[in-house]
Design a protein around this motif. Structure first.
Motif, mmCIF file in Angstrom:
data_model
loop_
_atom_site.group_PDB
_atom_site.id
_atom_site.type_symbol
_atom_site.label_atom_id
_atom_site.label_comp_id
_atom_site.label_asym_id
_atom_site.label_seq_id
_atom_site.Cartn_x
_atom_site.Cartn_y
_atom_site.Cartn_z
ATOM 1 N N ILE A 354 0.866 -1.180 0.000
ATOM 2 C CA ILE A 354 0.000 0.000 0.000
ATOM 3 C C ILE A 354 0.902 1.229 0.000
ATOM 4 O O ILE A 354 1.494 1.573 1.038
ATOM 5 N N PRO A 355 1.068 1.892 -1.152
ATOM 6 C CA PRO A 355 2.037 3.000 -1.261
ATOM 7 C C PRO A 355 1.856 4.085 -0.208
ATOM 8 O O PRO A 355 2.836 4.551 0.374
ATOM 9 N N SER A 356 0.629 4.512 0.049
ATOM 10 C CA SER A 356 0.411 5.602 1.002
ATOM 11 C C SER A 356 0.799 5.199 2.420
ATOM 12 O O SER A 356 1.369 6.002 3.165
ATOM 13 N N ILE A 357 0.522 3.950 2.814
ATOM 14 C CA ILE A 357 0.905 3.476 4.141
ATOM 15 C C ILE A 357 2.417 3.322 4.233
ATOM 16 O O ILE A 357 3.032 3.639 5.262
ATOM 17 N N ASN A 358 3.031 2.850 3.154
ATOM 18 C CA ASN A 358 4.488 2.715 3.131
ATOM 19 C C ASN A 358 5.161 4.075 3.312
ATOM 20 O O ASN A 358 6.111 4.221 4.089
ATOM 21 N N LYS A 359 4.638 5.079 2.613
ATOM 22 C CA LYS A 359 5.199 6.433 2.738
ATOM 23 C C LYS A 359 4.980 6.984 4.148
ATOM 24 O O LYS A 359 5.876 7.606 4.729
ATOM 25 N N PHE A 360 3.796 6.738 4.696
ATOM 26 C CA PHE A 360 3.484 7.194 6.057
ATOM 27 C C PHE A 360 4.435 6.564 7.073
ATOM 28 O O PHE A 360 4.999 7.259 7.928
ATOM 29 N N LEU A 361 4.627 5.239 6.984
ATOM 30 C CA LEU A 361 5.509 4.548 7.921
ATOM 31 C C LEU A 361 6.947 5.037 7.787
ATOM 32 O O LEU A 361 7.659 5.204 8.790
ATOM 33 N N TRP A 362 7.394 5.255 6.551
ATOM 34 C CA TRP A 362 8.762 5.735 6.321
ATOM 35 C C TRP A 362 8.977 7.103 6.955
ATOM 36 O O TRP A 362 9.956 7.323 7.679
ATOM 37 N N ILE A 363 8.037 8.025 6.720
ATOM 38 C CA ILE A 363 8.168 9.375 7.276
ATOM 39 C C ILE A 363 8.180 9.330 8.803
ATOM 40 O O ILE A 363 9.010 9.979 9.458
ATOM 41 N N VAL A 364 7.273 8.533 9.384
ATOM 42 C CA VAL A 364 7.182 8.457 10.843
ATOM 43 C C VAL A 364 8.441 7.823 11.434
ATOM 44 O O VAL A 364 8.991 8.318 12.431
ATOM 45 N N CYS A 365 8.909 6.720 10.823
ATOM 46 C CA CYS A 365 10.108 6.045 11.339
ATOM 47 C C CYS A 365 11.335 6.949 11.288
ATOM 48 O O CYS A 365 12.105 7.025 12.253
ATOM 49 N N ILE A 366 11.517 7.635 10.164
ATOM 50 C CA ILE A 366 12.657 8.549 10.043
ATOM 51 C C ILE A 366 12.519 9.693 11.046
ATOM 52 O O ILE A 366 13.497 10.102 11.697
ATOM 53 N N GLY A 367 11.298 10.197 11.192
ATOM 54 C CA GLY A 367 11.058 11.257 12.163
ATOM 55 C C GLY A 367 11.378 10.815 13.580
ATOM 56 O O GLY A 367 11.947 11.579 14.370
ATOM 57 N N ILE A 368 11.019 9.577 13.918
ATOM 58 C CA ILE A 368 11.295 9.047 15.264
ATOM 59 C C ILE A 368 12.797 8.937 15.507
ATOM 60 O O ILE A 368 13.297 9.297 16.571
ATOM 61 N N VAL A 369 13.525 8.442 14.501
ATOM 62 C CA VAL A 369 14.982 8.312 14.632
ATOM 63 C C VAL A 369 15.620 9.687 14.849
ATOM 64 O O VAL A 369 16.487 9.861 15.714
ATOM 65 N N LEU A 370 15.176 10.676 14.071
ATOM 66 C CA LEU A 370 15.744 12.017 14.198
ATOM 67 C C LEU A 370 15.347 12.671 15.522
ATOM 68 O O LEU A 370 16.156 13.382 16.141
ATOM 69 N N TYR A 371 14.121 12.428 15.962
ATOM 70 C CA TYR A 371 13.634 13.067 17.187
ATOM 71 C C TYR A 371 14.319 12.503 18.431
ATOM 72 O O TYR A 371 14.780 13.247 19.296
ATOM 73 N N PHE A 372 14.399 11.167 18.520
ATOM 74 C CA PHE A 372 14.957 10.544 19.711
ATOM 75 C C PHE A 372 16.480 10.495 19.678
ATOM 76 O O PHE A 372 17.137 10.660 20.705
ATOM 77 N N GLY A 373 17.049 10.210 18.510
ATOM 78 C CA GLY A 373 18.505 10.274 18.377
ATOM 79 C C GLY A 373 19.267 9.043 18.815
ATOM 80 O O GLY A 373 20.350 8.770 18.309
ATOM 81 N N ASN A 374 18.751 8.269 19.780
ATOM 82 C CA ASN A 374 19.428 7.045 20.201
ATOM 83 C C ASN A 374 18.403 6.044 20.708
ATOM 84 O O ASN A 374 17.253 6.396 21.002
ATOM 85 N N SER A 375 18.833 4.780 20.821
ATOM 86 C CA SER A 375 17.911 3.709 21.180
ATOM 87 C C SER A 375 17.397 3.836 22.609
ATOM 88 O O SER A 375 16.274 3.438 22.912
ATOM 89 N N ALA A 376 18.229 4.383 23.515
ATOM 90 C CA ALA A 376 17.814 4.505 24.917
ATOM 91 C C ALA A 376 16.556 5.353 25.042
ATOM 92 O O ALA A 376 15.623 5.007 25.776
ATOM 93 N N ARG A 377 16.501 6.468 24.328
ATOM 94 C CA ARG A 377 15.323 7.338 24.383
ATOM 95 C C ARG A 377 14.137 6.688 23.688
ATOM 96 O O ARG A 377 12.987 6.894 24.094
#
Length: 669
Positions: A354-377
């Motif tokens: 599902i292209p729209s869900i794939n794009k949504f998950l990608w944006i959210v996952c990348i955003g989470i990585v950038l926001y938290f910065g490390n696995s501990a957070r």
């Protein structure tokens, strides 16, 4: 082509086999299988670091992990919930379809649970891949060249972006490697765990629940009751295990789970043994971001350990992505979610994209990585929403047990026991809300809002629609099709109806055929597609109302079946001609000499806003929101596979608000 006269089967995955077990390792256990990467690390950090832990604390933590996995994963999901399969399919929406006839309100836990599962799952790729890649910090050459957390984040983003990018092409090829890779992963987990625990076999005392209970109330436990927030991370993949039931069958899960559980526990206990030996070593007590998982690995195997853990994290992420596609697809078929464009990129049964869900998950996952910065957070935020899903599953499971005539006392005991257990984890995870858990909560709330708008808007629309008997219009339709003064509109006019009553149809459809622009045709088809509780049903029934020019078709499709109306209608029309229920429609011009059916034209009616009926403010807002969402979803033409067919789309008013009729007064010249 699907045979609409018989129920289809979803492959033979019911039998226990070595191949099935291998597939189960690659498909089912990605999430729970990668939990050793971060569970013990989260527990230690939550207690203030290595210098603040004691032997009793380690024993208690291991005991809590053991009994959590045993009670939630083994007993609730493997031994009980897997039996609540819908023709071999699992997951919260499959469970909902089994019990929805018991009470209308059961749609609420299904929607809440599905939303929470999708939301919390957005953290899985981020936390697993980041935890694996952070192992590179232990390699001196990497630390010397790159080594900063920014570099770690960059690598994680590249891996996640590549993973989401390949979804478009399908994962059939790499999917065949998942099983063997995960077998290696679990095997090395066990081996490294045995190496660690071999230095201190007394840790097996932690199998006693005494240590779990004692630690919850011990002063050595700095987090107190909230330590359960970290413990819960060891079983977050239990819900995914149930959702993937249809891919491998419950017997292959039964056959593979003991191996998986033993490997996981051996690794946890091995990490515990390492912690005991290292807790007084200044080298480790002063180390930032200490992860006992990587410290447990023999130094000569560290690079291999990082590679295999990264591959396992990628597989866990892939399982989450595929599971999200399946979950959304089921929600769409159950009319709980807007229609989205769905693709089938490979030959693997059941794989969709599902292209729209794939794009949504990608944006959210990348955003989470950038926001938290490390696995501990990330770990500090992970797990909150999944506790909600587990609670909702327990409610649906209770109703399933009652439906299956389980003794009331037994069903109530199961409900109370697991609800109390999961509610405890929910309370313990509440603290994560302020540490980033609010992100998953907001995502869940957004998804739930869309579901609510969609289903509530449907109920409001159904209440507003006016239905009329088809029988009342038989004479007019017969006159219209024989009217020589009218140009022929099409040979077969197909109208989609939402009415499940075979004798009724929406007035707006008859208005379009007779009033708006009289549409002359040889045969008028009124087709309703109903989604069944069974996942792979594909059947139809027909009523011609005693004529050769009216066909009322009821198509029943499972919630996992693609709704390709054009393909199905060709099959149905050919069979009706062969049975003599409609006349052969000969054509003078055709590339198929044996063709028995003429051309088809599809009439799709879309609602638009108007202001002619009383609705309260809330209902008006719901319908406006639904129509707004529909602008950005897949068109009915594409959804029903009619892109290459002759389709007319007509807009009709959907009455909203209050309209004050004004009467014109004629004035003299």
């Amino acid at each position: 082509m699907i045979n609409l006269k018989s129920t289809t089967k979803h492959g033979d995955v019911a039998k226990l086999s070595a191949g099935g077990i291998l597939i189960a390792l690659g498909v089912v256990y990605g999430d729970i299988g990668t939990s050793p990467l971060y569970v013990m690390k989260s527990i230690i950090e939550g207690n203030g670091g290595l210098k603040n832990i004691s032997e009793n604390f380690i024993l208690g933590s291991l005991s809590l992990i053991f009994w959590t996995i045993t009670i939630l994963t083994t007993i609730k999901y493997v031994l009980i919930t897997l039996n609540a399969d819908n023709n071999g399919e699992g997951g919260i929406f499959s469970l909902f379809t089994l019990v929805r006839n018991r009470a209308k309100w059961l749609i609420i836990p299904a929607m809440i649970g599905g939303s929470a599962l999708l939301a919390d799952g957005t953290l899985t790729p981020a936390v697993t891949v980041t935890s694996a890649i952070e192992g590179l910090d232990l390699i001196p050459s990497f630390s010397a060249v790159l080594g900063s957390q920014v570099d770690i984040v960059t690598i994680v983003i590249i891996i996640l972006s590549a993973l989401f990018f390949i979804q478009h092409f399908g994962t059939d090829l790499i999917g065949k490697m998942f099983g063997p890779i995960m077998f290696v992963w679990f095997s090395v987990l066990a081996i490294w765990g045995i190496i660690g625990i071999s230095h201190n076999w007394t840790l097996l005392r932690a199998l006693s629940p005494y240590y779990a209970i004692n630690t919850l109330f011990s002063s050595e436990n700095k987090a107190g009751f909230f330590i359960l927030g970290s413990i819960f991370l060891a079983t977050t993949g239990a819900e995914a295990l149930y959702s993937d039931l249809g891919h491998v069958g419950k017997y292959n899960i039964y056959g593979s789970w003991p191996f998986v559980k033993i490997c996981l526990l051996l690794n946890y206990f091995g990490q515990g043994a390492w912690l005991l030996s290292a807790r007084h070593n200044p080298t480790f007590t002063n180390m930032e971001g200490l992860n006992p998982f990587f410290q447990l690995i023999p130094p000569s195997f560290l690079i291999f350990g990082i590679i295999i853990s990264t591959l396992a994290a990628i597989i866990a992420s892939q399982a989450l992505i595929s599971g999200s596609f399946t979950l959304v697809s089921e929600a769409i078929k159950l009319n709980l979610f807007p229609r989205l464009h769905i693709m089938y990129p490979s030959s693997t049964k059941g794989q969709l994209y599902i292209p729209s869900i794939n794009k949504f998950l990608w944006i959210v996952c990348i955003g989470i990585v950038l926001y938290f910065g490390n696995s501990a957070r990330m770990e500090a935020a992970y797990g909150l929403s999944i506790t909600v899903t587990m609670l909702m599953t327990t409610i649906l499971l209770f109703n399933y047990l009652l439906k299956k005539k389980t003794p009331l006392i037994a069903a109530v005991l199961i409900l109370v026991f697991f609800s109390a257990f999961e509610f405890s984890f929910f309370i313990a995870n509440i603290i994560k809300f302020t540490h980033g858990g609010f992100i998953a909560a907001l995502i869940a709330l957004a998804i739930l809002s869309v579901m609510y708008i969609w289903i509530k808007g449907y109920y409001i629309k159904m209440r507003l629609l006016e239905h009329v008997p088809i029988e009342n219009y038989k004479t007019q339709l017969n006159q219209l099709r024989q009217d020589s003064d009218r140009p022929k509109y099409t040979t077969n006019l197909v109208c989609l109806t939402s009415s499940h009553d075979p004798e009724q149809i929406e007035r707006k459809i008859m208005y379009s055929i007779l009033d708006k622009r009289p549409k002359k045709a040889d045969v008028y088809w009124f087709v309703n597609i109903a989604v069944t509780d069974e996942p792979y049903v594909a059947e139809y029934s027909v009523d011609t109302l005693g004529t050769l020019y009216i066909v009322r078709v009821q198509i029943r499709l499972g919630f996992r079946v693609e709704q390709k109306l054009n393909v199905f209608l060709r099959q149905i029309s050919t069979e009706l001609v062969e049975n003599g229920e409609i006349k052969i429609q000969s054509r003078n011009y055709t590339t198929m000499p044996d063709r028995k059916v003429g051309d088809f034209r599809f009439l799709l009616i879309q609602e638009q806003l108007s202001y002619e009926t009383d609705l309260n403010f809330w209902e008006e807002l719901i319908l406006k929101a639904k129509l707004f969402i529909k602008r950005y979803t897949v068109s009915p033409t594409k959804w029903f596979g009619l892109e290459n067919s002759d389709v007319d789309v007509e807009k009709v008013p959907l009455f909203i608000g209050k309209y004050n009729h004004a009467t014109l007064k004629r004035t003299p010249k």
